[in-house]
Design a protein around this motif. Structure first.
Motif, PDB file in Angstrom:
ATOM      1  N   VAL A   2       2.593  -9.307 -19.930  1.00 26.31           N
ATOM      2  CA  VAL A   2       3.779  -9.438 -20.775  1.00 26.31           C
ATOM      3  C   VAL A   2       4.299 -10.875 -20.736  1.00 26.31           C
ATOM      4  O   VAL A   2       4.678 -11.449 -21.762  1.00 26.31           O
ATOM      5  CB  VAL A   2       4.879  -8.453 -20.332  1.00 26.31           C
ATOM      6  N   THR A   3       4.310 -11.477 -19.525  1.00 27.53           N
ATOM      7  CA  THR A   3       4.764 -12.871 -19.389  1.00 27.53           C
ATOM      8  C   THR A   3       3.891 -13.807 -20.200  1.00 27.53           C
ATOM      9  O   THR A   3       4.383 -14.696 -20.913  1.00 27.53           O
ATOM     10  CB  THR A   3       4.747 -13.282 -17.899  1.00 27.53           C
ATOM     11  N   LYS A   4       2.571 -13.612 -20.116  1.00 25.56           N
ATOM     12  CA  LYS A   4       1.646 -14.454 -20.866  1.00 25.56           C
ATOM     13  C   LYS A   4       1.819 -14.258 -22.369  1.00 25.56           C
ATOM     14  O   LYS A   4       1.760 -15.209 -23.146  1.00 25.56           O
ATOM     15  CB  LYS A   4       0.205 -14.142 -20.456  1.00 25.56           C
ATOM     16  N   MET A   5       2.027 -13.019 -22.778  1.00 26.60           N
ATOM     17  CA  MET A   5       2.225 -12.707 -24.191  1.00 26.60           C
ATOM     18  C   MET A   5       3.477 -13.399 -24.728  1.00 26.60           C
ATOM     19  O   MET A   5       3.460 -14.001 -25.805  1.00 26.60           O
ATOM     20  CB  MET A   5       2.348 -11.192 -24.370  1.00 26.60           C
ATOM     21  N   CYS A   6       4.558 -13.337 -23.975  1.00 27.16           N
ATOM     22  CA  CYS A   6       5.808 -13.982 -24.397  1.00 27.16           C
ATOM     23  C   CYS A   6       5.641 -15.490 -24.494  1.00 27.16           C
ATOM     24  O   CYS A   6       6.133 -16.126 -25.430  1.00 27.16           O
ATOM     25  CB  CYS A   6       6.929 -13.627 -23.426  1.00 27.16           C
ATOM     26  N   GLU A   7       4.940 -16.072 -23.512  1.00 27.37           N
ATOM     27  CA  GLU A   7       4.708 -17.512 -23.519  1.00 27.37           C
ATOM     28  C   GLU A   7       3.907 -17.922 -24.751  1.00 27.37           C
ATOM     29  O   GLU A   7       4.259 -18.891 -25.445  1.00 27.37           O
ATOM     30  CB  GLU A   7       3.967 -17.917 -22.250  1.00 27.37           C
ATOM     31  N   SER A   8       2.839 -17.185 -25.045  1.00 30.20           N
ATOM     32  CA  SER A   8       1.993 -17.523 -26.192  1.00 30.20           C
ATOM     33  C   SER A   8       2.724 -17.292 -27.511  1.00 30.20           C
ATOM     34  O   SER A   8       2.560 -18.076 -28.461  1.00 30.20           O
ATOM     35  CB  SER A   8       0.697 -16.705 -26.164  1.00 30.20           C
ATOM     36  N   PHE A   9       3.541 -16.243 -27.581  1.00 31.03           N
ATOM     37  CA  PHE A   9       4.276 -15.986 -28.821  1.00 31.03           C
ATOM     38  C   PHE A   9       5.306 -17.089 -29.086  1.00 31.03           C
ATOM     39  O   PHE A   9       5.502 -17.505 -30.226  1.00 31.03           O
ATOM     40  CB  PHE A   9       4.963 -14.623 -28.766  1.00 31.03           C
ATOM     41  N   TRP A  10       5.959 -17.561 -28.021  1.00 36.96           N
ATOM     42  CA  TRP A  10       6.904 -18.659 -28.179  1.00 36.96           C
ATOM     43  C   TRP A  10       6.186 -19.914 -28.676  1.00 36.96           C
ATOM     44  O   TRP A  10       6.645 -20.590 -29.601  1.00 36.96           O
ATOM     45  CB  TRP A  10       7.612 -18.943 -26.861  1.00 36.96           C
ATOM     46  N   LYS A  11       5.027 -20.208 -28.095  1.00 35.27           N
ATOM     47  CA  LYS A  11       4.278 -21.396 -28.526  1.00 35.27           C
ATOM     48  C   LYS A  11       3.777 -21.241 -29.955  1.00 35.27           C
ATOM     49  O   LYS A  11       3.786 -22.205 -30.731  1.00 35.27           O
ATOM     50  CB  LYS A  11       3.105 -21.645 -27.575  1.00 35.27           C
ATOM     51  N   LEU A  12       3.339 -20.043 -30.314  1.00 31.83           N
ATOM     52  CA  LEU A  12       2.901 -19.795 -31.685  1.00 31.83           C
ATOM     53  C   LEU A  12       4.038 -20.046 -32.665  1.00 31.83           C
ATOM     54  O   LEU A  12       3.837 -20.663 -33.725  1.00 31.83           O
ATOM     55  CB  LEU A  12       2.405 -18.350 -31.814  1.00 31.83           C
TER      56      LEU A  12
END
Length: 218
Positions: A2-12
């Protein structure tokens, strides 16, 4: 996950927003397709309405990521390469802006943001366990990296800053050596990361699912 997903979504979201801004700036500009024209009229080129906003947004983003990379992001084995990349990028954006090299500066940012949008999309799909879509996005990412960062970046943009600038202007512009040195450093980073990308591509072919090997090696 979930942490990785949130990080990648923010960068996207961040890269996607900056890419939309870059497209809005260049889509009707005739110099976009002619690298030598990046220098025509310098230093008295008119500043396009959104250009200042783009440079300040990019500068703020990369200054902030030098801190978030150290404090909050998921640890990765290429930490120092990434941190050096961000520092070089901050210097490049700043000197591009104060020197008035807005045209090719915008193109360099756009070239990088295209790759970053595709990469973060592929990672979001992978974290969401949409593996077929993630593999398709990853394939597009590999091809775009090779085309943009390994070919277009050195063969078009660095070539323009090294040679077109001097030929068109008739003299060596300010910060010529510094900026081209930083661009060459970034080019070396691109080749290093492409090696990691090929390893992920191999894992994708063998296992049917790619993973970020920078995280696995920590």
């Amino acid at each position: 996950r979930v942490t990785k997903m949130c990080e990648s979504f923010w960068k996207l979201t961040a890269y996607g927003s900056m890419l939309l801004l870059e497209v809005a700036i260049v889509h009707n500009e005739p110099w976009f397709w002619r690298p030598a024209d990046y220098w025509v009229g310098w230093p008295n080129q008119p500043e396009l309405p959104l250009m200042r906003l783009l440079f300040w947004v990019q500068l703020a983003y990369y200054i902030s990521t030098t801190f978030t990379l150290a404090l909050w992001e998921v640890p990765r084995s290429d930490y120092w390469v990434m941190q050096t990349h961000h520092c070089c990028t901050v210097v490049l954006i700043y000197y591009n802006y104060i020197s008035g090299y807005h045209r090719w500066g915008c193109l360099i940012m756009m070239l990088h943001d295209i790759n970053d949008v595709i990469m973060e999309l592929a990672k979001c799909l992978n974290y969401a366990e949409q593996h077929m879509a993630a593999n398709g996005a990853f394939a597009a990412f590999v091809l775009s990296w090779a085309a943009l960062r390994l070919y277009a970046f050195p063969a078009i943009l660095i070539r323009s800053t090294l040679f077109d600038s001097v030929r068109v202007l008739g003299y060596t512009p300010p910060h010529h050596g510094l900026l081209n040195t930083l661009l060459c450093v970034l080019c070396c980073f691109h080749m290093y990361w492409f090696g990691l990308i090929l390893r992920v591509a191999y894992m994708t072919v063998v296992k049917g699912q790619g993973e970020d090997i920078r995280e696995k090696e920590d």
